[in-house]
Every structure is written in C-alpha cells, then in structure tokens.
Design a protein around this motif. Structure first.
Motif, PDB file in Angstrom:
ATOM      1  N   UNK A  27       0.861  -1.178   0.000  1.00 15.58           N
ATOM      2  CA  UNK A  27       0.000   0.000   0.000  1.00 15.58           C
ATOM      3  C   UNK A  27       0.899   1.231   0.000  1.00 15.58           C
ATOM      4  N   UNK A  28       0.363   2.372  -0.423  1.00 19.82           N
ATOM      5  CA  UNK A  28       1.207   3.558  -0.580  1.00 19.82           C
ATOM      6  C   UNK A  28       1.586   4.198   0.749  1.00 19.82           C
ATOM      7  N   UNK A  29       2.672   4.968   0.719  1.00 22.08           N
ATOM      8  CA  UNK A  29       3.061   5.756   1.879  1.00 22.08           C
ATOM      9  C   UNK A  29       2.023   6.837   2.135  1.00 22.08           C
ATOM     10  N   UNK A  30       1.770   7.120   3.406  1.00 19.28           N
ATOM     11  CA  UNK A  30       0.903   8.240   3.788  1.00 19.28           C
ATOM     12  C   UNK A  30       1.749   9.516   3.800  1.00 19.28           C
ATOM     13  N   UNK A  31       1.088  10.645   3.991  1.00 18.95           N
ATOM     14  CA  UNK A  31       1.837  11.909   4.128  1.00 18.95           C
ATOM     15  C   UNK A  31       2.810  11.819   5.300  1.00 18.95           C
TER      16      UNK A  31
END
Length: 194
Positions: A27-31
């Motif tokens: 899953x993508x990195x968060x801010x």
C-alpha cells in the motif's frame, strides 16, 4: 575492518494507518510516511552519513522510502521483502496470532495459510544481507530499506532476546545500525526518525 549496515523500516503506509496486515501485499506511503522518510534523509545528511551502496525490498513502500532519503542509484532485492502472511494479507491486525513465546514471533503459524514461517523470513533476510555485506569493501556504509516483520526475524538471529526486547523498538522509519565483521552482524543502536 568492519562495514556498517543501516537497516531501515519503510515509512508509514495506508495499511499501517488502517491497522491492516501488510506483508507481501503493498500500500502507498501516507503523508506522515513521506514526511518521516524526509526527516530520516535529513538526519543522514546532517550526520554526514553517506552510503556506498543502497538496497530496498522489491515492494513499493520500501523503494519509495529509499528514494525520499537519497537520490543515489539502488538495487531492489526480493530477499528484503516483508514476511508473507498468506491469506491474512490485508485483513485486520487483530487477527494476528499471539507470539510463540519460545520463538518471540509468530513462528510457523502462517505456513498453514500459504504464508512463511519466521525461520523462512529469517533465513532469506540473513542470506541477502550477508551477501550484500560480503560484497561491500571494508569501511563502507550500506543502506537497506526493508520491513518490520522481516527486520525483527533477522535480528532474532543475531541478538539475545533480552537485549533486543530492551533496546529495539521498530517504528516506521526506524533505522537499526549494525556492524559486519568476520561474517557476523553486531547490533549498535536504533535511530528513531518519526
């Protein structure tokens, strides 16, 4: 002469934020994950730490973290991937089993669900990191970005459990500094970047 390994956990991801099991899935990195990786990059720069070689797992969250730390060329290696949790992937974290006390990990629980055992993960991490360090020249510094479960399994091979339990906290973007000499890894410290 020894060589230095900076073994880093990737930045926070969407699945981390949602408390979902994340092993072989991605899953993508968060801010927050992006910001923490940038803080880690600043730490290395401010400390004057330069990497002679850089590696990440083949999973995007690790490669994205590395690219936020340094713009140098790097190699992606399957041996640095996270523990495969089989059919538990992307399920709520509360479904994780309790650690097996004698192994200080989930042990072989996930094998019956088409995943890996802790020893499977430990062996591939150890083989990969040993090969990386053997290829480095004396005195060189290496960055390797991997994952929490995989790093935990690797450290269990090289550290006494009581010392590990006291000194190692693996939060997103934490860096475990180790030295490698005479074919052995020695724990130095954990650098927290979150």
């Amino acid at each position: 002469m020894s060589k230095t390994l900076y073994l880093m956990l990737h930045g926070q991801t969407l699945f981390n934020q949602l408390h979902l099991i994340q092993g072989s899935c991605d899953s993508p990195l968060t801010e927050e994950g992006i910001d923490s990786a940038k803080v880690a990059g600043k730490y290395f720069k401010d400390a004057g730490i330069k990497f002679d070689h850089a590696y990440s797992s083949t999973q995007e969250r690790a490669a994205d973290t590395l690219e936020l730390i340094t713009d140098q060329p790097y190699q992606r290696l399957k041996g640095l991937k996270e523990w495969d949790f089989g059919v538990f992937e992307a399920q709520p974290e509360f479904l994780n089993p309790k650690n097996q006390p004698e192994r200080h990990s989930y042990g072989d629980f996930f094998v019956q669900y088409h995943g890996e055992s802790d020893y499977d993960v430990q062996n591939r991490m150890n083989e990969t990191l040993t090969r990386i360090m053997q290829q480095a020249d004396d005195g060189q510094s290496i960055l390797a970005v991997s994952h929490g479960g995989a790093i935990h399994a690797f450290l269990l091979k090289w550290m006494d459990w009581n010392v590990m339990d006291e000194k190692v906290r693996l939060h997103n973007c934490a860096v475990v500094k180790l030295t490698f000499e005479d074919e052995k890894f020695t724990f130095e410290e954990v650098i927290q970047n979150n």
